[in-house]
Design an enzyme around this catalytic site. Sequence first.
Site: not given
Ligand code: UDX
Ligand code: ADP
Length: 467
Positions: A14, A17, A94, A277, A445
């Site tokens: 995903g 990974g 996931n 996240c 934004r």
């Molecule tokens: C986040 C963490 O930054 C990262 O370290 C962790 O591994 C996964 O989660 P991500 O969700 O990919 O990463 O994006 P990020 O850049 O953190 O933005 C998250 C959200 O906050 C977005 O919707 C972004 O638009 C918003 N954001 C970010 C704001 O609204 N204002 C900012 O100043 C920064």
């Molecule tokens: P992330 O953002 O954490 O990478 P995603 O949903 O994008 O999460 O990706 C997670 C991936 O893990 C999916 O493509 C899903 O099909 C795969 N997955 C979940 N369980 C298993 C499993 N038991 N074996 C192999 N792949 C798996």
Amino acid sequence: MEYQINKICCIGAGYVGGPTMAVISDQCPEIEVNVVDLNVSRVAAWNSNDLSSLPVFEPGLADIISRRRGVNLFFSCDVEKNIALADMIFISVNTPIKTSGIGAGMASDLKWVESSTRQILKHAKGKTIVVEKSTLPVKTAKTIKSILESNIDNLTNSFSILSNPEFLAEGTAINDLTNPDRVLIGGEDNYAINALINIYKNWVPNEKIITTNLWSSELSKLSANAFLAQRISSINSISAICETTGSNINDVSKAIGMDRRIGSEFLKAGPGFGGSCFKKDILNLVYLCQYYGLNEVAKYWQSVVNINSWQKERISKIIVKNLFGTISGKKIGIFGFSFKANTNDTRESPAIEICKALLEEGAILQIYDPKVSHDSIKRELPANDELERPQNDKCGHWIYSTTSLESAKESDAIIILTDWDEFRNYNWKKIYEVMRSPSWIFDTRNIIKNPNHIKSLGFNLWQLGIN
Ligand code: UDX
Ligand code: ADP
């Protein structure tokens, strides 16, 4: 003796990974990296010759895939074989929020972690290091450990569990992985810790690699995301005060960010944080606090999520209010559906809740995003036939637009929901010409840097934290 890793298997191809393994394979050409996934079409997309259709869009990723794929980076559905051959296995599956049962709406669903751990137990051979890579609640390593240690009769196989949280942000994943602020490794087995350190040492300076126990590592990941999200809710709460007091959120952000103790990053007001996240990790933290009776701490972190929801609601209300209190039957152009720029990911995107609120009011949404596909939007928004009819019988519905002009056509308003660079460079005069008057832009934004020019074209303009 140093443990030499020759073959890595990553379960889960995903957003985490895929890019992480791409970078490891690029930095460690002597290691064979096998990324496995149960999802056949996802694996096929990773193997596609058309690099523009990889399942994850990340600047720089396609270049690495073209360099390493078929050399020392492989994508397949052959989970069992690759588990058996690996010295080190990353779990990158996931972990969404549970939708039912105990902890529904708050705790992570560890179903996929558990099933992949059971697959490891069944198929791994010899000594295997298992690395927890998905964002997981504190003490998940304990679950993994107890499953892997359940087969104590098998004396030929043994496991070491490490926590190695991923801090990459989408849209900048390749740069974050190549130049990380730090690499965090939690564990108890020095042998395994050193094996993982040896991998990262290929490109990360020693002083940036830190080691802790398993629980500190897991809690650090949740806390880092909670702190980042808290900054966004803090600045978004101030954006609302700016609108009522005549202050300007951009000026306030700049002024407070110049204080070294505060710092200037993550102070950009917007429609609320999205992504897979932040919300999940904070709710995990809240759940953990409640479990241990730390109710005040739980309430504190819950408020960060509450402000985030409130920001989306208040923006939706402002739009309706400015369009004469009703948007039923009105066309509205949505510019941007991904949760942030430079990604095709829509998980928890603020666009989802804002679009749903406008659809409930009966609007006809014409949605355009440079990278998000029609299918991804279909997964997030109700199907048009499921939308309830508002009282005046005008049914809200949404249409996928392939260009921004198509999205703007005959609309009363444009709502900018993602900070895509291309929006900054638009010819707004052309857009104005295809819209219905009076024409509005709602810039959630603050990407429009020359509001006077926009107004001179005839637009009414609302910008977050400014008006
Ligand atoms: C986040 C963490 O930054 C990262 O370290 C962790 O591994 C996964 O989660 P991500 O969700 O990919 O990463 O994006 P990020 O850049 O953190 O933005 C998250 C959200 O906050 C977005 O919707 C972004 O638009 C918003 N954001 C970010 C704001 O609204 N204002 C900012 O100043 C920064
Ligand atoms: P992330 O953002 O954490 O990478 P995603 O949903 O994008 O999460 O990706 C997670 C991936 O893990 C999916 O493509 C899903 O099909 C795969 N997955 C979940 N369980 C298993 C499993 N038991 N074996 C192999 N792949 C798996």
